[in-house]
Structure formats: C-alpha cells, structure tokens
Scaffold this motif. Structure first.
Motif, mmCIF file in Angstrom:
data_model
loop_
_atom_site.group_PDB
_atom_site.id
_atom_site.type_symbol
_atom_site.label_atom_id
_atom_site.label_comp_id
_atom_site.label_asym_id
_atom_site.label_seq_id
_atom_site.Cartn_x
_atom_site.Cartn_y
_atom_site.Cartn_z
ATOM 1 N N UNK A 1 22.616 12.422 74.834
ATOM 2 C CA UNK A 1 22.587 13.250 73.640
ATOM 3 C C UNK A 1 23.572 14.388 73.768
ATOM 4 N N UNK A 2 23.881 14.983 72.640
ATOM 5 C CA UNK A 2 24.865 16.066 72.639
ATOM 6 C C UNK A 2 24.238 17.430 72.439
ATOM 7 N N UNK A 3 22.964 17.499 72.070
ATOM 8 C CA UNK A 3 22.343 18.792 71.818
ATOM 9 C C UNK A 3 20.962 18.856 72.416
ATOM 10 N N UNK A 4 20.363 20.020 72.315
ATOM 11 C CA UNK A 4 19.032 20.259 72.850
ATOM 12 C C UNK A 4 18.044 20.383 71.706
ATOM 13 N N UNK A 5 16.904 19.722 71.836
ATOM 14 C CA UNK A 5 15.809 19.869 70.893
ATOM 15 C C UNK A 5 14.681 20.562 71.633
ATOM 16 N N UNK A 6 14.359 21.748 71.216
ATOM 17 C CA UNK A 6 13.323 22.533 71.882
ATOM 18 C C UNK A 6 12.064 22.504 71.041
ATOM 19 N N UNK A 7 10.942 22.214 71.682
ATOM 20 C CA UNK A 7 9.661 22.115 70.988
ATOM 21 C C UNK A 7 8.749 23.240 71.424
ATOM 22 N N UNK A 8 7.986 23.754 70.480
ATOM 23 C CA UNK A 8 7.020 24.803 70.771
ATOM 24 C C UNK A 8 5.731 24.538 70.031
ATOM 25 N N UNK A 9 4.634 24.959 70.626
ATOM 26 C CA UNK A 9 3.310 24.767 70.053
ATOM 27 C C UNK A 9 2.734 26.116 69.656
ATOM 28 N N UNK A 10 2.281 26.207 68.408
ATOM 29 C CA UNK A 10 1.692 27.442 67.927
ATOM 30 C C UNK A 10 0.371 27.705 68.650
ATOM 31 N N UNK A 11 0.154 28.934 69.065
ATOM 32 C CA UNK A 11 -1.044 29.269 69.835
ATOM 33 C C UNK A 11 -2.311 29.050 69.032
ATOM 34 N N UNK A 12 -2.268 29.326 67.735
ATOM 35 C CA UNK A 12 -3.457 29.108 66.914
ATOM 36 C C UNK A 12 -3.766 27.629 66.775
ATOM 37 N N UNK B 1 14.613 50.049 69.446
ATOM 38 C CA UNK B 1 15.699 49.099 69.216
ATOM 39 C C UNK B 1 16.082 48.371 70.507
ATOM 40 N N UNK B 2 16.056 49.082 71.632
ATOM 41 C CA UNK B 2 16.364 48.441 72.910
ATOM 42 C C UNK B 2 15.314 47.392 73.253
ATOM 43 N N UNK B 3 14.033 47.732 73.042
ATOM 44 C CA UNK B 3 12.961 46.770 73.317
ATOM 45 C C UNK B 3 13.095 45.536 72.435
ATOM 46 N N UNK B 4 13.406 45.746 71.162
ATOM 47 C CA UNK B 4 13.594 44.607 70.264
ATOM 48 C C UNK B 4 14.781 43.743 70.691
ATOM 49 N N UNK B 5 15.786 44.372 71.271
ATOM 50 C CA UNK B 5 16.992 43.634 71.653
ATOM 51 C C UNK B 5 16.800 42.817 72.927
ATOM 52 N N UNK B 6 15.958 43.280 73.853
ATOM 53 C CA UNK B 6 15.871 42.623 75.167
ATOM 54 C C UNK B 6 14.603 41.790 75.334
ATOM 55 N N UNK B 7 13.691 41.773 74.360
ATOM 56 C CA UNK B 7 12.480 40.962 74.462
ATOM 57 C C UNK B 7 12.572 39.761 73.542
ATOM 58 N N UNK B 8 11.991 38.633 73.946
ATOM 59 C CA UNK B 8 12.125 37.409 73.145
ATOM 60 C C UNK B 8 11.398 37.476 71.811
ATOM 61 N N UNK B 9 10.170 38.020 71.798
ATOM 62 C CA UNK B 9 9.383 37.943 70.586
ATOM 63 C C UNK B 9 8.803 36.559 70.402
ATOM 64 N N UNK B 10 8.335 36.242 69.187
ATOM 65 C CA UNK B 10 7.733 34.940 68.876
ATOM 66 C C UNK B 10 6.679 34.568 69.915
ATOM 67 N N UNK B 11 5.772 35.499 70.174
ATOM 68 C CA UNK B 11 4.748 35.269 71.181
ATOM 69 C C UNK B 11 3.755 34.193 70.762
ATOM 70 N N UNK B 12 3.714 33.860 69.470
ATOM 71 C CA UNK B 12 2.766 32.843 69.021
ATOM 72 C C UNK B 12 3.201 31.431 69.407
ATOM 73 N N UNK B 13 4.465 31.263 69.821
ATOM 74 C CA UNK B 13 4.969 29.935 70.170
ATOM 75 C C UNK B 13 4.959 29.742 71.683
ATOM 76 N N UNK B 14 4.336 28.665 72.131
ATOM 77 C CA UNK B 14 4.311 28.310 73.545
ATOM 78 C C UNK B 14 5.338 27.208 73.792
ATOM 79 N N UNK B 15 6.319 27.416 74.666
ATOM 80 C CA UNK B 15 7.318 26.364 74.927
ATOM 81 C C UNK B 15 6.662 25.132 75.527
#
Length: 222
Positions: free
Chosen positions: A136-147, A113-127
C-alpha cells in the motif's frame, strides 16, 4: 462502535487482522517486534477553533494598529486609546497592580496556546492496533470511541449470570467496571466478570490494552 480514519504518507496500511510472515514471497518480518515498532500514535486534534480565534484577534489588532500608523503618517492625530496606552506604559511602575494583572493574563493565555500546540487532544479516541507487512501507499489509522467501547463492555457485563446492572468507564489506561449483583456469590460473579470483560477488551483491538478493574456489590436495600 465508531472509527476515526486518516491518511499520512510513508506508513503501511491497516488490515483488520495481523499479517503473517510469508518467507516464500520475500515479505519482511512482521512478528511481534515489528508490530510493536508500528504501534500507532494518538490522534491529534486540528485545533481549528482556537486557531481561528487567534488569527481573527491578531488580524483585528494588526489592522487597527496599521490604520492608526497610516493616519499619523498622513498628518492626522493618532487615536486616543493608543496615546493613552503609550502614556500608561511609560509612566506606570512595574510593580503596579494592573501591570501585574495584565502580565499574568498574557502569560496564562500564552501557556494555554502552548498546551494546545503540544498536546494531541481527541482523548475520546483510543488508537487501535496497526499491523504491518501489507502493501500500500498510505496509512489507514483506526480509532475506537471511548463511549462506544464502554457500551460494548457494559453489554457484555450484563450478560454475566447474576449481574443486575453494570457501569463501565473506559479511560486511556484504565477500564473500571462496576456491577450490581442480585444473586450468586460476589466472588464468583467477580471472577466471571473478569474473564468475560478481559476477553471483550482483547477483541476491541486496541493498540495499548488498558488495565481492567472490576467492582461488584449488592444493591442497596430500602
């Protein structure tokens, strides 16, 4: 190619091209130093399934214990499992095998549970890169799927003259390309692959450019 988008307050928008400084308009500096400070972080997983499982198990345990306490307060005998558990905990020594096993299992679950809480996950997405300096008033974050990135690079690799087939594995820090060459000199094909894939990786717009390694070989005879 797939994109993952989200909004967080307090950050700038994401244009598709890096913004240029316009001194006459009074915009802040958007040079390489500013862009490096705005390098996007990795995407964090919501961890919905583990959170739901922990919440349901906790709710069931607390509800059962509360029901037993209320029953005892109402003059009824406590549940047999709770009396037995209390007796076992009171009489078993700490070096008992079952006590050690139970403690090890509880510790392992807690560490998970600690590891799940402190690690980002979603390793398939590359920022992807996040240019700054736009309104602008907000942030749009884009990620590219590794596959998807691997498919793009593989398609680019098979276009190189002499390449019969190719396989590309895209990681967060490394990209490994393997190609089978059925004609031309191996060194020439490797050089062309290095150049072609290097240009293709640059066009992906990743925030951190992975290191590229290329391996070429002849197909096995037989």
């Amino acid at each position: 190619m797939s994109a993952h988008t989200g909004r967080r307050p307090g950050d700038g928008d994401l244009p598709s091209e890096p913004a240029k400084t316009d001194s006459s308009a009074g915009h802040p500096d958007t040079g390489p130093t500013s862009a490096a400070r705005a390098s996007p972080r990795r995407f964090w997983s919501a961890r919905r399934v583990p959170a739901v499982i922990v919440a349901l198990l906790s709710l069931a345990a607390v509800g059962l214990l509360l029901y037993d306490v209320v029953s005892v307060r109402a003059g009824r005998p406590g549940m047999g499992w709770r009396r037995r558990l209390a007796d076992e905990l009171a009489t078993r020594p700490l070096d008992d095998v079952w006590m050690i096993v139970g403690a090890a299992v509880a510790m392992a679950l807690g560490l998970c549970l600690v590891v799940l809480a402190v690690t980002p996950g979603l390793r398939r997405l590359l920022p992807m890169r996040q240019p700054t300096g736009t309104g602008g008033t907000g942030e749009v974050r884009a990620g590219l799927d590794r596959r998807a990135a691997a498919l793009i690079l593989r398609d680019r690799a098979v276009r190189v003259s002499g390449v019969e087939s190719a396989r590309v594995d895209v990681g967060r820090r490394k990209i490994k390309a393997r190609a089978q060459v059925h004609f031309r000199d191996l060194d020439e094909v490797r050089a062309d692959l290095d150049s072609a894939l290097g240009e293709a990786v640059a066009t992906l717009g990743l925030a951190r450019r992975p290191m590229l390694t290329v391996h070429v070989r002849r197909p096995k005879k037989g």
